[in-house]
Design a protein around this motif. Structure first.
Motif, PDB file in Angstrom:
ATOM      1  N   GLU A   1       0.802  -1.227   0.000  1.00 47.09           N
ATOM      2  CA  GLU A   1       0.000   0.000   0.000  1.00 47.09           C
ATOM      3  C   GLU A   1       0.837   1.280   0.000  1.00 47.09           C
ATOM      4  N   SER A   2       1.896   1.332   0.806  1.00 45.00           N
ATOM      5  CA  SER A   2       2.680   2.570   0.881  1.00 45.00           C
ATOM      6  C   SER A   2       3.322   2.883  -0.458  1.00 45.00           C
ATOM      7  N   GLY A   3       3.782   1.862  -1.142  1.00 47.38           N
ATOM      8  CA  GLY A   3       4.398   2.070  -2.451  1.00 47.38           C
ATOM      9  C   GLY A   3       3.396   2.464  -3.516  1.00 47.38           C
ATOM     10  N   GLN A   4       2.137   2.076  -3.326  1.00 49.85           N
ATOM     11  CA  GLN A   4       1.084   2.370  -4.306  1.00 49.85           C
ATOM     12  C   GLN A   4       0.317   3.653  -3.961  1.00 49.85           C
ATOM     13  N   GLY A   5       0.669   4.273  -2.828  1.00 48.28           N
ATOM     14  CA  GLY A   5      -0.048   5.469  -2.409  1.00 48.28           C
ATOM     15  C   GLY A   5      -1.472   5.185  -1.979  1.00 48.28           C
ATOM     16  N   ILE A   6      -1.699   4.008  -1.417  1.00 46.97           N
ATOM     17  CA  ILE A   6      -3.035   3.589  -0.980  1.00 46.97           C
ATOM     18  C   ILE A   6      -3.195   3.897   0.508  1.00 46.97           C
ATOM     19  N   THR A   7      -4.354   4.419   0.899  1.00 44.78           N
ATOM     20  CA  THR A   7      -4.621   4.762   2.295  1.00 44.78           C
ATOM     21  C   THR A   7      -5.487   3.687   2.942  1.00 44.78           C
ATOM     22  N   LEU A   8      -5.048   3.202   4.095  1.00 49.93           N
ATOM     23  CA  LEU A   8      -5.806   2.198   4.849  1.00 49.93           C
ATOM     24  C   LEU A   8      -6.550   2.879   5.994  1.00 49.93           C
ATOM     25  N   PHE A   9      -7.709   2.333   6.339  1.00 44.38           N
ATOM     26  CA  PHE A   9      -8.445   2.905   7.469  1.00 44.38           C
ATOM     27  C   PHE A   9      -9.103   1.789   8.275  1.00 44.38           C
ATOM     28  N   GLU A  10      -9.424   2.126   9.512  1.00 38.89           N
ATOM     29  CA  GLU A  10     -10.123   1.197  10.406  1.00 38.89           C
ATOM     30  C   GLU A  10     -11.390   1.875  10.899  1.00 38.89           C
ATOM     31  N   GLY A  11     -12.351   1.071  11.353  1.00 37.17           N
ATOM     32  CA  GLY A  11     -13.593   1.633  11.850  1.00 37.17           C
ATOM     33  C   GLY A  11     -14.594   1.851  10.723  1.00 37.17           C
ATOM     34  N   SER A  12     -15.655   2.591  11.029  1.00 35.02           N
ATOM     35  CA  SER A  12     -16.739   2.797  10.066  1.00 35.02           C
ATOM     36  C   SER A  12     -16.340   3.769   8.963  1.00 35.02           C
ATOM     37  N   VAL A  13     -16.635   3.396   7.721  1.00 31.64           N
ATOM     38  CA  VAL A  13     -16.356   4.279   6.583  1.00 31.64           C
ATOM     39  C   VAL A  13     -17.201   5.551   6.677  1.00 31.64           C
ATOM     40  N   ARG A  14     -18.299   5.490   7.442  1.00 34.76           N
ATOM     41  CA  ARG A  14     -19.149   6.667   7.624  1.00 34.76           C
ATOM     42  C   ARG A  14     -18.345   7.864   8.151  1.00 34.76           C
ATOM     43  N   LEU A  15     -17.342   7.596   8.992  1.00 33.61           N
ATOM     44  CA  LEU A  15     -16.534   8.665   9.571  1.00 33.61           C
ATOM     45  C   LEU A  15     -15.560   9.268   8.568  1.00 33.61           C
ATOM     46  N   LEU A  16     -15.253   8.515   7.514  1.00 33.62           N
ATOM     47  CA  LEU A  16     -14.311   8.978   6.496  1.00 33.62           C
ATOM     48  C   LEU A  16     -14.986   9.840   5.433  1.00 33.62           C
ATOM     49  N   LEU A  17     -16.258   9.577   5.169  1.00 32.82           N
ATOM     50  CA  LEU A  17     -16.949  10.206   4.045  1.00 32.82           C
ATOM     51  C   LEU A  17     -17.027  11.734   4.089  1.00 32.82           C
ATOM     52  N   PRO A  18     -17.278  12.366   5.247  1.00 29.71           N
ATOM     53  CA  PRO A  18     -17.369  13.833   5.228  1.00 29.71           C
ATOM     54  C   PRO A  18     -16.113  14.504   4.692  1.00 29.71           C
ATOM     55  N   GLU A  19     -14.943  13.993   5.064  1.00 32.27           N
ATOM     56  CA  GLU A  19     -13.706  14.605   4.586  1.00 32.27           C
ATOM     57  C   GLU A  19     -13.480  14.309   3.103  1.00 32.27           C
ATOM     58  N   LEU A  20     -13.842  13.121   2.669  1.00 26.73           N
ATOM     59  CA  LEU A  20     -13.730  12.807   1.240  1.00 26.73           C
ATOM     60  C   LEU A  20     -14.662  13.705   0.431  1.00 26.73           C
ATOM     61  N   PHE A  21     -15.860  13.946   0.968  1.00 24.57           N
ATOM     62  CA  PHE A  21     -16.836  14.823   0.313  1.00 24.57           C
ATOM     63  C   PHE A  21     -16.251  16.209   0.084  1.00 24.57           C
ATOM     64  N   ALA A  22     -15.517  16.690   1.082  1.00 20.77           N
ATOM     65  CA  ALA A  22     -14.993  18.052   1.026  1.00 20.77           C
ATOM     66  C   ALA A  22     -13.795  18.193   0.108  1.00 20.77           C
ATOM     67  N   LYS A  23     -13.053  17.113  -0.108  1.00 24.71           N
ATOM     68  CA  LYS A  23     -11.765  17.238  -0.793  1.00 24.71           C
ATOM     69  C   LYS A  23     -11.711  16.667  -2.203  1.00 24.71           C
ATOM     70  N   TYR A  24     -12.746  15.945  -2.625  1.00 27.77           N
ATOM     71  CA  TYR A  24     -12.688  15.308  -3.936  1.00 27.77           C
ATOM     72  C   TYR A  24     -13.796  15.790  -4.869  1.00 27.77           C
TER      73      TYR A  24
END
Length: 365
Positions: free
Chosen positions: A46-69
């Motif tokens: 993942e680090s070599g591919q620039g992939i981001t890993l996360f734990e927990g609910s994806v619901r918590l990730l979505l607001p920031e993705l909404f704002a930046k993409y």
């Protein structure tokens, strides 16, 4: 949740084992995309591919993705996506395009901001890359008619007001009589390989359109409308095509505020819209003129400059030996406007105001 550092315009998100494999496949062939998936599916590269890993609910990730993409490609069930994005929706003019892909990669569904946010096109693009079927439900796309909120967008056209977008769009998809009045701008705006519906009629003037009593209208012009013409906007949208070129000459060190004021006053006198300006054109000696650069940055206009010998190819109204002595050109604003607009007949030949000389050209299509 990890910190979101957007390097591309699009985020791909997966939360299942099969979804992760599909997400990696899309990421490998989709330029400008960032990939996010759950840490439990980590594969070690993942680090070599620039992939981001996360734990927990994806619901918590979505607001920031909404704002930046600009767009989100979610390999998550449609129902779950609808529930998770509902609290963070703001406005169709600012929300990113959202598409949902099923775990097997058989369908790509345009879910949110299909037109303005680009989700319809994103769904088609992702589907083409993975051999899936794009699902687009927007009425204008299904019926192959004018998408009012995207009308002329690929040419840079902007609307004067979005107040009537919804009722005019309804008139189009409900096959009511709709007038398209085009006085300027690109003519190749019809997007489909099928004929235009016979409920849409194209006119060269507002007066001709009004005589036919349309239920709705799309008006494309650089002009400020006369009072009696504004009746067509009762159920109409006014679009501003990028057709005006401002030829400008100025003394060295002229402030941006003075240049801007001259532009505003001149366009007001000509009864044309600032929103229809495409470019400022000048001589190459002015390519680093701070005031001009500040104005084009502010309005996101193109900045075009010509060599003296190019400017001298144009026949102008009042050649100046004084200007030639200092610049090598017999005039700046007038020939620059002609060259940049591709039109020797100018809306304004030349006007001098303080430290600024301005000419206005109209691009004809």
């Amino acid at each position: 949740m990890p910190e979101v550092t957007a390097t591309g315009d699009y985020a791909i998100v997966a939360i299942t084992k099969h979804g992760t494999q599909l997400a990696r496949r899309i990421h490998a062939v989709f330029p400008g995309s960032d990939l996010y998936y759950m840490k439990k599916f980590e594969q070690g590269d993942e680090s070599g591919q620039g992939i981001t890993l996360f734990e927990g609910s994806v619901r918590l990730l979505l607001p920031e993705l909404f704002a930046k993409y600009k767009g989100l490609i979610l390999i998550i069930s449609l129902g779950a996506v609808v529930r998770m994005i509902a609290p963070i929706l703001k406005d169709k003019k600012t929300d990113p395009g959202v598409v949902v892909v099923d775990d097997k990669g058989e369908h790509v569904i345009s879910v949110l901001s299909g037109h303005i946010g680009g989700a319809n096109e994103l769904a088609r693009e992702v589907a083409a890359l993975i051999g899936a079927y794009p699902v687009v439900t927007t009425a204008s796309d299904v019926q192959k008619t004018i998408p009012v909120d995207l009308f002329g967008r690929r040419f840079g056209w902007v609307w004067e007001s979005d107040e009537k977008l919804t009722p005019v769009s309804a008139a189009v998809v409900n096959e009511e009589k709709v007038a398209v009045v085009q006085e300027s701008g690109e003519k190749n705006w019809w997007m489909y390989d099928t004929p235009m519906p016979d409920t849409i009629h194209v006119f060269s003037s507002i007066q001709k359109a009004l005589a036919e009593k349309p239920a709705a209208a799309l008006v494309v012009t650089h002009r400020q409308l006369e009072k009696e013409e504004e009746i067509i906007l009762t159920n109409g949208v006014l679009f501003r095509p990028k057709v005006l070129v401002l030829g400008i000459g100025c003394n060295r060190g002229t402030a941006a505020e003075e240049i801007e004021q001259v532009i505003e006053e001149t366009l007001s006198e000509l009864k044309v819209s600032m929103k229809s300006v495409k470019a400022i054109a000048t001589i190459d000696l002015k390519k680093d003129e701070a005031g001009l650069l500040e104005v084009v940055r502010k309005y996101r206009w193109e900045f075009v400059y010509f060599r003296p010998e190019e400017l001298n190819q144009k026949e102008i109204s009042q050649p100046s030996e004084t200007v030639y002595k200092f610049t090598g050109a017999y005039g700046v604003s007038e020939p620059a406007a002609m060259l940049c607009s591709g039109n020797d007949e100018l809306l304004l030949t030349k006007k001098k105001s303080g430290n600024v000389t301005i000419s206005v050209g109209l691009i004809s299509y």
